[in-house]
Design an enzyme around this catalytic site. Structure first.
Site, PDB file in Angstrom:
ATOM      1  N   GLY A 148       4.191  -7.109  -4.549  1.00 48.49           N
ATOM      2  CA  GLY A 148       4.058  -6.336  -3.332  1.00 48.49           C
ATOM      3  C   GLY A 148       3.836  -4.873  -3.689  1.00 48.49           C
ATOM      4  O   GLY A 148       4.346  -4.387  -4.696  1.00 48.49           O
ATOM      5  N   CYS A 149       3.055  -4.158  -2.876  1.00 45.68           N
ATOM      6  CA  CYS A 149       2.759  -2.755  -3.206  1.00 45.68           C
ATOM      7  C   CYS A 149       4.021  -1.889  -3.158  1.00 45.68           C
ATOM      8  O   CYS A 149       4.219  -1.012  -4.008  1.00 45.68           O
ATOM      9  CB  CYS A 149       1.683  -2.203  -2.288  1.00 45.68           C
ATOM     10  SG  CYS A 149       1.988  -2.428  -0.520  1.00 45.68           S
ATOM     11  N   ASN A 150       4.897  -2.139  -2.184  1.00 45.50           N
ATOM     12  CA  ASN A 150       6.159  -1.403  -2.128  1.00 45.50           C
ATOM     13  C   ASN A 150       7.035  -1.743  -3.328  1.00 45.50           C
ATOM     14  O   ASN A 150       7.653  -0.866  -3.949  1.00 45.50           O
ATOM     15  CB  ASN A 150       6.930  -1.757  -0.851  1.00 45.50           C
ATOM     16  CG  ASN A 150       6.195  -1.369   0.409  1.00 45.50           C
ATOM     17  OD1 ASN A 150       5.422  -0.430   0.422  1.00 45.50           O
ATOM     18  ND2 ASN A 150       6.443  -2.096   1.481  1.00 45.50           N
ATOM     19  N   THR A 153       5.826  -0.019  -6.548  1.00 47.58           N
ATOM     20  CA  THR A 153       6.158   1.403  -6.595  1.00 47.58           C
ATOM     21  C   THR A 153       7.616   1.612  -6.985  1.00 47.58           C
ATOM     22  O   THR A 153       7.932   2.393  -7.885  1.00 47.58           O
ATOM     23  CB  THR A 153       5.892   2.071  -5.233  1.00 47.58           C
ATOM     24  OG1 THR A 153       4.606   1.688  -4.756  1.00 47.58           O
ATOM     25  CG2 THR A 153       5.952   3.590  -5.354  1.00 47.58           C
TER      26      THR A 153
END
Length: 342
Positions: A148-150, A153
């Site tokens: 997932g992009c979150n 990060t």
């Protein structure tokens, strides 16, 4: 050797980003573009910004001859992806951009996504696609599950600190600002311009965001004991980007040193000079992630800030990075473009 590539879900944002990145890749050719809802259309009709490219017409997935494909990117919604992948040839290399294969425990998947997994055997073989930490496993994998992009990060910011033992594992808070493209391209009332612009808001408050399943899985595995972070995402009226602010307990200089040491040889992760914080405007359209560390006014506490482009390093760029490894191509190929500024 030039490898033949298929992209399923080519009419979505991550599909378009894959096309943009692969179009100039010296070792890959896009042979098939799958998009059931847009079948029969040209890429210029779906994404006018790509009209300069010579690409195959969009087709339904069942029209693709996968015997001619070396690697397939699946940029499909979760639940749909697992059903499609279960029907693909068993020797086909696949990079999945959905959430369907990220969680190793089928019970955890059902908990976070609300339905039983429909491809358990594939889930068991999938390698988690956080490239910088699973490089060897990805190189040997047939199926890679993009993060997932979150989750990517937050992990770039915190994971090395857990490994180095420089933070309190029970004092991790992640406050994350997400651009609207992270919600996908489908029509949703809350994403209309009049609903979204001139403000931003928290969502999935109180620990309900699905990417928490990835944080739980990965941080706990690194620590060797359960680690549960506090995490609140916020939707901001921007097209691209994630800015995450992490609040941790530990010596700020030691935290910065741990991050700098971890990423010293990584081509896509930049640790900024101590005291400097990153901005999404400096990573837009690129596969780079910038991380900064600032000492808090309270002794023994630090603020870690991370920025990346959710469509590139957070999704399609990461997917291409993984595909390069899977095909024996130099990992950075097609991904060293500079960020777009201003």
């Amino acid at each position: 050797m030039t490898y033949s590539i298929a992209i399923l879900g080519a009419s979505g944002y991550t599909g378009a980003e894959l096309i943009r990145l692969i179009a100039d890749h010296p070792d890959m050719t896009i042979t098939a573009l799958g998009a059931n809802s847009k079948a029969g259309l040209s890429i210029a009709q779906v994404f006018p910004h790509l009209r300069h490219l010579t690409l195959p017409t969009l087709v339904t997935i069942d029209q693709i001859d996968f015997a001619k494909i070396d690697l397939c990117f699946c940029a499909l919604p979760h639940k749909t992806s697992q059903e499609v992948i279960a029907k693909l040839p068993q020797d086909l290399k696949i990079v999945d951009l959905s959430a369907d294969f990220r969680l190793r425990d089928p019970a955890a998947y059902e908990q976070w996504y609300g339905n039983p997994h429909a491809a358990i055997d594939h889930q068991a073989e999938a390698v988690y696609g956080l490239t910088e930490f699973y490089r060897d496993e990805i190189t040997a994998a047939r199926l890679v599950a993009g993060t997932g992009c979150n989750a990517a990060t937050g992990q770039f910011m915190v994971r090395p600190l857990i490994t180095a033992g420089v933070i309190d594992l029970d004092e991790i808070i992640l406050d994350l600002k997400c651009a609207v493209s992270g919600a996908g391209r489908s029509l949703k009332e809350n994403l209309l311009h009049a609903e979204l612009s001139e403000g931003y808001h928290a969502y999935a408050v109180g620990g309900t965001h699905r990417h928490l399943g990835e944080f739980d899985q990965e941080f706990s595995a690194v620590a060797g004991r359960p680690v549960k972070v506090q995490f609140t995402p916020h939707l901001v009226p921007a097209n691209r980007g994630i800015l995450a602010t992490g609040y941790v307990k530990g010596d700020a200089q030691a935290i910065h040193a741990a991050l700098a040491a971890c990423y010293a040889s990584e081509p896509f992760i930049e640790v900024l000079p101590f005291g400097e914080a990153p901005s999404t405007r400096h990573v837009r359209g690129s596969n780079f992630c910038h991380i900064g560390v600032v000492a808090d006014r309270l002794p023994g506490r630090a603020i870690v800030v991370g920025a990346l482009d959710n469509l590139t390093k957070g999704s399609s760029g990461q997917a291409l990075q993984n595909a390069n490894l899977m095909l024996g191509i130099q990992e950075t190929t097609g991904l060293m473009m500079a960020p777009l500024f201003p």
